[in-house]
Design a protein around this motif. Sequence first.
Motif, PDB file in Angstrom:
ATOM      1  N   ALA A   1     -13.440   2.758 -35.988  1.00 14.38           N
ATOM      2  CA  ALA A   1     -13.542   2.752 -37.447  1.00 14.38           C
ATOM      3  C   ALA A   1     -12.843   1.503 -37.980  1.00 14.38           C
ATOM      4  O   ALA A   1     -11.742   1.166 -37.548  1.00 14.38           O
ATOM      5  CB  ALA A   1     -12.912   4.006 -38.028  1.00 14.38           C
ATOM      6  N   ALA A   2     -13.496   0.822 -38.881  1.00 14.33           N
ATOM      7  CA  ALA A   2     -12.971  -0.431 -39.419  1.00 14.33           C
ATOM      8  C   ALA A   2     -11.655  -0.221 -40.161  1.00 14.33           C
ATOM      9  O   ALA A   2     -11.400   0.853 -40.715  1.00 14.33           O
ATOM     10  CB  ALA A   2     -13.998  -1.054 -40.359  1.00 14.33           C
ATOM     11  N   ALA A   3     -10.837  -1.249 -40.188  1.00 15.14           N
ATOM     12  CA  ALA A   3      -9.617  -1.215 -40.986  1.00 15.14           C
ATOM     13  C   ALA A   3      -9.992  -0.938 -42.435  1.00 15.14           C
ATOM     14  O   ALA A   3     -11.028  -1.389 -42.921  1.00 15.14           O
ATOM     15  CB  ALA A   3      -8.881  -2.545 -40.873  1.00 15.14           C
ATOM     16  N   ASP A   4      -9.173  -0.192 -43.122  1.00 15.66           N
ATOM     17  CA  ASP A   4      -9.370   0.197 -44.518  1.00 15.66           C
ATOM     18  C   ASP A   4     -10.539   1.157 -44.724  1.00 15.66           C
ATOM     19  O   ASP A   4     -11.040   1.293 -45.833  1.00 15.66           O
ATOM     20  CB  ASP A   4      -9.516  -1.026 -45.433  1.00 15.66           C
ATOM     21  CG  ASP A   4      -8.262  -1.876 -45.427  1.00 15.66           C
ATOM     22  OD1 ASP A   4      -7.156  -1.315 -45.280  1.00 15.66           O
ATOM     23  OD2 ASP A   4      -8.378  -3.106 -45.558  1.00 15.66           O
ATOM     24  N   SER A   5     -10.960   1.842 -43.655  1.00 13.40           N
ATOM     25  CA  SER A   5     -11.941   2.917 -43.810  1.00 13.40           C
ATOM     26  C   SER A   5     -11.165   4.236 -43.787  1.00 13.40           C
ATOM     27  O   SER A   5     -10.001   4.271 -43.403  1.00 13.40           O
ATOM     28  CB  SER A   5     -12.981   2.878 -42.684  1.00 13.40           C
ATOM     29  OG  SER A   5     -12.388   3.155 -41.433  1.00 13.40           O
ATOM     30  N   ALA A   6     -11.821   5.325 -44.215  1.00 13.13           N
ATOM     31  CA  ALA A   6     -11.083   6.577 -44.336  1.00 13.13           C
ATOM     32  C   ALA A   6     -11.977   7.797 -44.203  1.00 13.13           C
ATOM     33  O   ALA A   6     -13.197   7.708 -44.327  1.00 13.13           O
ATOM     34  CB  ALA A   6     -10.374   6.619 -45.686  1.00 13.13           C
ATOM     35  N   ALA A   7     -11.317   8.930 -43.993  1.00 14.37           N
ATOM     36  CA  ALA A   7     -11.938  10.248 -44.067  1.00 14.37           C
ATOM     37  C   ALA A   7     -11.108  11.039 -45.071  1.00 14.37           C
ATOM     38  O   ALA A   7      -9.879  10.952 -45.063  1.00 14.37           O
ATOM     39  CB  ALA A   7     -11.929  10.925 -42.706  1.00 14.37           C
ATOM     40  N   PHE A   8     -11.783  11.786 -45.946  1.00 14.29           N
ATOM     41  CA  PHE A   8     -11.054  12.558 -46.945  1.00 14.29           C
ATOM     42  C   PHE A   8     -11.876  13.764 -47.373  1.00 14.29           C
ATOM     43  O   PHE A   8     -13.108  13.743 -47.285  1.00 14.29           O
ATOM     44  CB  PHE A   8     -10.674  11.692 -48.157  1.00 14.29           C
ATOM     45  CG  PHE A   8     -11.819  10.996 -48.821  1.00 14.29           C
ATOM     46  CD1 PHE A   8     -12.448  11.553 -49.926  1.00 14.29           C
ATOM     47  CD2 PHE A   8     -12.274   9.778 -48.341  1.00 14.29           C
ATOM     48  CE1 PHE A   8     -13.510  10.904 -50.547  1.00 14.29           C
ATOM     49  CE2 PHE A   8     -13.332   9.114 -48.952  1.00 14.29           C
ATOM     50  CZ  PHE A   8     -13.953   9.680 -50.061  1.00 14.29           C
ATOM     51  N   PRO A   9     -11.200  14.845 -47.821  1.00 14.41           N
ATOM     52  CA  PRO A   9     -11.925  16.029 -48.276  1.00 14.41           C
ATOM     53  C   PRO A   9     -12.838  15.688 -49.447  1.00 14.41           C
ATOM     54  O   PRO A   9     -12.464  14.914 -50.325  1.00 14.41           O
ATOM     55  CB  PRO A   9     -10.830  16.999 -48.703  1.00 14.41           C
ATOM     56  CG  PRO A   9      -9.600  16.506 -48.028  1.00 14.41           C
ATOM     57  CD  PRO A   9      -9.770  15.027 -47.887  1.00 14.41           C
ATOM     58  N   THR A  10     -14.029  16.258 -49.445  1.00 17.49           N
ATOM     59  CA  THR A  10     -15.003  16.008 -50.508  1.00 17.49           C
ATOM     60  C   THR A  10     -14.469  16.467 -51.863  1.00 17.49           C
ATOM     61  O   THR A  10     -14.695  15.819 -52.878  1.00 17.49           O
ATOM     62  CB  THR A  10     -16.329  16.734 -50.187  1.00 17.49           C
ATOM     63  OG1 THR A  10     -16.765  16.278 -48.908  1.00 17.49           O
ATOM     64  CG2 THR A  10     -17.388  16.454 -51.216  1.00 17.49           C
ATOM     65  N   VAL A  11     -13.733  17.560 -51.864  1.00 16.42           N
ATOM     66  CA  VAL A  11     -13.157  18.093 -53.096  1.00 16.42           C
ATOM     67  C   VAL A  11     -11.682  17.723 -53.135  1.00 16.42           C
ATOM     68  O   VAL A  11     -10.953  17.955 -52.170  1.00 16.42           O
ATOM     69  CB  VAL A  11     -13.306  19.632 -53.138  1.00 16.42           C
ATOM     70  CG1 VAL A  11     -12.635  20.211 -54.370  1.00 16.42           C
ATOM     71  CG2 VAL A  11     -14.767  20.031 -53.079  1.00 16.42           C
ATOM     72  N   GLY A  12     -11.238  17.121 -54.243  1.00 15.41           N
ATOM     73  CA  GLY A  12      -9.827  16.771 -54.395  1.00 15.41           C
ATOM     74  C   GLY A  12      -8.966  18.021 -54.323  1.00 15.41           C
ATOM     75  O   GLY A  12      -9.337  19.071 -54.845  1.00 15.41           O
ATOM     76  N   VAL A  13      -7.828  17.930 -53.675  1.00 13.71           N
ATOM     77  CA  VAL A  13      -6.982  19.102 -53.468  1.00 13.71           C
ATOM     78  C   VAL A  13      -5.630  19.010 -54.172  1.00 13.71           C
ATOM     79  O   VAL A  13      -4.918  19.994 -54.257  1.00 13.71           O
ATOM     80  CB  VAL A  13      -6.758  19.362 -51.960  1.00 13.71           C
ATOM     81  CG1 VAL A  13      -8.053  19.715 -51.279  1.00 13.71           C
ATOM     82  CG2 VAL A  13      -6.102  18.184 -51.288  1.00 13.71           C
TER      83      VAL A  13
END
Length: 160
Positions: free
Chosen positions: A73-85
Amino acid sequence: MSKPLYYPKGWRAGPQRMTGKFYHDERHATYVERNARALGPELIVNGSFSDGTGWTLSAGWSITGGQLVATAAAADSAAFPTVGVLTAGKSYEIRMACTSVSAGGWKLLLEGGLNVYGDITAAGTFVARVPANTSGAIYIWANSPLTATFDNVSVREIFG
């Protein structure tokens, strides 16, 4: 027949050892940490990564085999929950396991840029208790090209 007692790791039976930090909870026949703050319900959808739902993934990130996987995965890429928590002004306990890191590093960020964990380059279980300054999401962020796996992400509000 009475229920067995369960003791915190490292503690022996006996009231002399349990006074102070722990108290006996008769209802559940166990010892409980004093001043432990109550946690709210789980806020993450699919934190166990049992299927491909509930997460927004940048290129190089996937949900495979019950884990969140970063493959170069490239630098400055991410995974995050679709709904803010997160809700601004509230505090949260965040738990997650990084089961392997074979290249690169990652960090855990909160919405608004609060860096919870800096440049992590090794596997481990991570627990943080932090206040949210901004409402929104948590981010598992690649600091550099990342190859790693993650599992069991949990976010729960801290009450009290």
